[in-house]
Design a protein around this motif. Structure first.
Motif, mmCIF file in Angstrom:
data_model
loop_
_atom_site.group_PDB
_atom_site.id
_atom_site.type_symbol
_atom_site.label_atom_id
_atom_site.label_comp_id
_atom_site.label_asym_id
_atom_site.label_seq_id
_atom_site.Cartn_x
_atom_site.Cartn_y
_atom_site.Cartn_z
ATOM 1 N N ALA A 190 5.092 5.478 6.584
ATOM 2 C CA ALA A 190 3.870 6.268 7.007
ATOM 3 C C ALA A 190 2.684 5.172 6.921
ATOM 4 O O ALA A 190 1.809 5.184 7.835
ATOM 5 C CB ALA A 190 3.571 7.634 6.282
ATOM 6 N N ARG A 191 2.541 4.659 5.813
ATOM 7 C CA ARG A 191 1.480 3.786 5.569
ATOM 8 C C ARG A 191 1.638 2.584 6.498
ATOM 9 O O ARG A 191 0.503 2.015 6.906
ATOM 10 C CB ARG A 191 1.370 3.518 4.082
ATOM 11 C CG ARG A 191 0.657 4.592 3.021
ATOM 12 C CD ARG A 191 0.229 5.748 3.570
ATOM 13 N NE ARG A 191 -0.377 6.188 2.366
ATOM 14 C CZ ARG A 191 0.301 7.274 1.813
ATOM 15 N NH1 ARG A 191 1.331 7.618 1.859
ATOM 16 N NH2 ARG A 191 -0.568 8.023 1.000
ATOM 17 N N VAL A 192 2.823 2.065 6.525
ATOM 18 C CA VAL A 192 2.834 0.786 7.376
ATOM 19 C C VAL A 192 2.479 1.239 8.694
ATOM 20 O O VAL A 192 2.000 0.442 9.395
ATOM 21 C CB VAL A 192 4.412 0.307 7.376
ATOM 22 C CG1 VAL A 192 4.751 -0.815 8.302
ATOM 23 C CG2 VAL A 192 4.435 -0.257 5.765
ATOM 24 N N VAL A 219 0.937 -1.092 0.065
ATOM 25 C CA VAL A 219 -0.131 -0.151 0.082
ATOM 26 C C VAL A 219 0.928 1.275 0.093
ATOM 27 O O VAL A 219 0.693 1.950 -0.639
ATOM 28 C CB VAL A 219 -0.914 -0.101 1.312
ATOM 29 C CG1 VAL A 219 -1.602 1.289 1.394
ATOM 30 C CG2 VAL A 219 -1.891 -1.202 0.933
ATOM 31 N N GLY A 220 2.052 1.269 1.005
ATOM 32 C CA GLY A 220 2.745 2.437 0.924
ATOM 33 C C GLY A 220 3.601 2.618 -0.364
ATOM 34 O O GLY A 220 3.691 3.762 -0.950
ATOM 35 N N LEU A 221 4.077 1.485 -0.861
ATOM 36 C CA LEU A 221 4.964 1.733 -2.143
ATOM 37 C C LEU A 221 3.875 2.137 -3.299
ATOM 38 O O LEU A 221 4.227 2.857 -4.021
ATOM 39 C CB LEU A 221 5.338 0.234 -2.577
ATOM 40 C CG LEU A 221 6.701 -0.201 -1.930
ATOM 41 C CD1 LEU A 221 6.884 -1.607 -2.253
ATOM 42 C CD2 LEU A 221 7.829 0.681 -1.984
ATOM 43 N N GLY A 222 2.752 1.632 -3.294
ATOM 44 C CA GLY A 222 1.724 2.130 -4.419
ATOM 45 C C GLY A 222 1.440 3.519 -4.169
ATOM 46 O O GLY A 222 1.289 4.213 -5.181
ATOM 47 N N ALA A 223 1.152 3.952 -2.975
ATOM 48 C CA ALA A 223 0.676 5.273 -2.726
ATOM 49 C C ALA A 223 1.978 6.299 -3.150
ATOM 50 O O ALA A 223 1.776 7.254 -3.809
ATOM 51 C CB ALA A 223 0.537 5.705 -1.376
ATOM 52 N N GLY A 224 3.199 5.733 -2.966
ATOM 53 C CA GLY A 224 4.146 6.625 -3.280
ATOM 54 C C GLY A 224 4.477 6.849 -4.843
ATOM 55 O O GLY A 224 4.779 7.608 -5.335
ATOM 56 N N ALA A 225 4.302 5.443 -5.525
ATOM 57 C CA ALA A 225 4.358 5.288 -6.835
ATOM 58 C C ALA A 225 3.294 6.068 -7.652
ATOM 59 O O ALA A 225 3.408 6.613 -8.742
ATOM 60 C CB ALA A 225 4.391 3.841 -7.451
ATOM 61 N N THR A 278 11.120 9.943 -1.215
ATOM 62 C CA THR A 278 9.774 9.999 -0.713
ATOM 63 C C THR A 278 8.687 8.700 -0.951
ATOM 64 O O THR A 278 7.788 8.604 0.016
ATOM 65 C CB THR A 278 8.930 11.163 -1.424
ATOM 66 O OG1 THR A 278 8.961 10.880 -2.882
ATOM 67 C CG2 THR A 278 9.717 12.548 -1.064
ATOM 68 N N ILE A 279 9.057 7.769 -1.696
ATOM 69 C CA ILE A 279 8.474 6.576 -1.548
ATOM 70 C C ILE A 279 8.943 5.859 -0.283
ATOM 71 O O ILE A 279 7.952 5.084 0.293
ATOM 72 C CB ILE A 279 9.022 5.745 -2.952
ATOM 73 C CG1 ILE A 279 7.893 6.324 -4.250
ATOM 74 C CG2 ILE A 279 8.435 4.351 -2.873
ATOM 75 C CD1 ILE A 279 8.197 5.634 -5.494
#
Length: 187
Positions: free
Chosen positions: A104-106, A40-46, A97-98
């Protein structure tokens, strides 16, 4: 400057982290396991990288299509002169930032999984702090004067600290409770 930078940071926390919290409360499976939280975090940053890339391309191509190419080149000339290896600043900023988005998401999803609000507030504070620094860079005009590498150096500690922070939150993920086996049905 202080008020504007704090505002930039808090808006990021409210919208980006708030949406993550709302999604996790609606779809509990988002917080079911740590690997999904990282995704989820990687996806949000990407996704943010994609949006920024599209906005940057549109911001450059529209003036060119309108015959205002000289204005774009003049604006870019100062940045190119002040920033060695300018073409690497965008990828460097996105990697940093990713990593921060992921941490942050984790944190938020670990908070939901463990039913503790501290994870939410830690994730909120983490990503808000990154954008507070970005707000300082924007509001002081650092993006238009001097080397962009100074901005990358300002946010680099967040990227570097995001890796152990993510690993720590993942290591504290609550283990799923074993479900009791259903009683056999007698005929």
């Amino acid at each position: 400057l202080a008020a504007g930078s704090i505002y930039c940071g808090i808006m990021t926390g409210i919208f980006e982290i708030g949406i993550t919290l709302a999604a996790a409360l609606i779809w509990r499976r988002l917080a079911a396991e740590s690997k999904r939280a990282v995704a989820v975090g990687l996806g949000a940053g990407a996704f943010e990288a994609l949006l920024l890339g599209l906005a940057g391309a549109a911001g450059s191509l529209l003036p060119l299509a309108a015959g205002q190419g000289e204005i774009v080149l003049k604006a870019l000339a100062g940045t190119v002169a002040a920033t060695p290896l300018l073409w690497l600043t965008g990828p460097a900023e996105r990697v940093i930032t990713i990593a921060a988005h992921t941490a942050a998401r984790v944190l938020v999803l670990q908070g939901v999984a463990s039913r503790r609000c501290l994870g939410f507030w830690a994730g909120f504070a983490w990503l808000s702090a990154v954008d507070l620094v970005a707000g300082v860079a924007l509001l002081t005009g650092m993006t238009k004067s001097g080397s962009l590498w100074w901005i990358e150096l300002m946010i680099l500690p967040f990227g570097l600290l995001s890796i152990p922070l993510t690993r720590y939150a993942m290591s504290r993920w609550p283990q799923p409770q074993p479900q009791p086996e259903p009683a056999p049905v007698s005929a």
